[in-house]
Write an enzyme that holds these catalytic residues in place. Structure first.
Site, PDB file in Angstrom:
ATOM      1  CG  ASP A  44      -2.116  -5.241   1.017  1.00 40.84           C
ATOM      2  OD1 ASP A  44      -1.101  -5.885   0.704  1.00 40.84           O
ATOM      3  OD2 ASP A  44      -2.422  -5.006   2.204  1.00 40.84           O
ATOM      4  CE1 TYR A  49      -4.317  -6.091   7.617  1.00 44.29           C
ATOM      5  CE2 TYR A  49      -4.794  -5.745   5.304  1.00 44.29           C
ATOM      6  CZ  TYR A  49      -3.932  -5.641   6.366  1.00 44.29           C
ATOM      7  OH  TYR A  49      -2.703  -5.067   6.183  1.00 44.29           O
ATOM      8  CE  LYS A  74      -0.287  -7.328   4.166  1.00 45.54           C
ATOM      9  NZ  LYS A  74      -1.683  -7.024   3.756  1.00 45.54           N
ATOM     10  CG  ASN A 136       4.958  -5.110   9.650  1.00 43.72           C
ATOM     11  OD1 ASN A 136       4.931  -3.888   9.488  1.00 43.72           O
ATOM     12  ND2 ASN A 136       3.868  -5.872   9.572  1.00 43.72           N
TER      13      ASN A 136
END
Length: 283
Positions: A44, A49, A74, A136
């Site tokens: 993931d 990131y 993402k 989220n």
């Protein structure tokens, strides 16, 4: 590896390896390589990131067939909106150096996420992404989203651990057949989770650590877990959780730990939302 079937029929390993807060590309590639050797088959990452290149590099160097490794990335808030999202999806594919991404998520429920979702739907239909989802999204936001979009999200990745159990969110997700993934299943190390007396006592029954109990608890709830570590011993320990299950007494004791709120992030805080909008990952 135990799997869950998403609402579009795709199989996802229920335990994955998270690489948040590992921006150094060499370190990230090294720890991902260790994880793959230990048996992880779900990695993931995220554009934010800053290590998508390391994920792709580790997968290629592993020698594993591409179809045996499930890759999640993402879309960051800066790239929300239809046109920007189309470009960012291709950027992720290029950085990963992969022909497709197994799961691609909207990273936060802010900004023009509906426009961005249209781009994800388009990439999904084109086969560039095998499954699309969100991250989220609180219960009311998830319900509104599912009532609005053409293609339902397969996953909602959220904070959930013994101290913030999210039963209300799990109920909404079940209604819409959305799988829940747990980022921060160790509560970012808060609440003394690694030596917590309740989790430690339960672990002693099974010859497991408090951390392994925390992971098993979420797995028993049907939640996908994404533990993160850069320590080889912990990477190996975190995947050693498929040889036991918690009994009802264990679950009742853990249920009593729920604080009902997060002490890590607060999506109801205007200052936090402003920060999400202001955080830039590229020029």
């Amino acid at each position: 590896m135990q799997t869950i079937t998403l609402n579009n029929g795709i199989q996802i390993p229920q335990l994955g390896f998270g690489v948040f807060q590992v921006p150094d590309l060499k370190q990230a590639e090294d720890v991902i390589s260790i994880a793959l050797k230990a048996g992880y088959r779900h990695i993931d990452t995220a554009a934010a990131y800053m290590n998508e290149e390391a994920v792709g590099g580790a997968v290629r160097k592993s020698g594993l067939p591409r179809e045996e490794v499930f890759i999640t990335s993402k879309l960051w808030v800066q790239d929300f909106g239809y046109e920007k999202a189309k470009k960012a999806i291709q950027t992720s594919l290029d950085k990963l150096n992969l022909d497709y991404i197994d799961l691609y998520l909207l990273h936060q429920p802010v900004g023009d996420y509906i426009g961005a979702w249209r781009a994800l739907e388009e990439a999904y239909k084109a086969g560039k992404i095998k499954a699309i989802g969100v991250s989220n999204f609180y219960p009311e936001r998830l319900a509104d989203f599912c009532e609005t979009v053409a293609i339902q999200p397969t996953v909602n990745q959220v904070e959930t651990h013994p101290f913030f159990q999210r039963e209300d969110l799990l109920a909404v997700a079940k209604e819409y057949d959305v799988a829940i993934e747990a980022w921060g299943p160790f509560a970012e190390g808060k609440f003394g989770i690694f030596s917590h007396p309740v989790l430690t006592k339960i672990g002693e029954k099974y010859g497991k650590t408090a951390a392994q109990v925390a992971l098993r608890w979420n797995l028993d709830r049907g939640v996908i877990v994404l533990p993160k570590s850069v320590t080889p011993e912990r990477i190996e320990a975190n995947i050693d959780v498929f040889d036991f299950s918690l009994d009802e007494k264990d679950k009742q004791e853990i249920a009593a730990l729920d604080m009902g709120h997060s002490e890590i992030v607060n999506h109801y805080d205007p200052a936090f939302i402003k920060m999400l909008h202001s955080f830039k990952i590229h020029d």
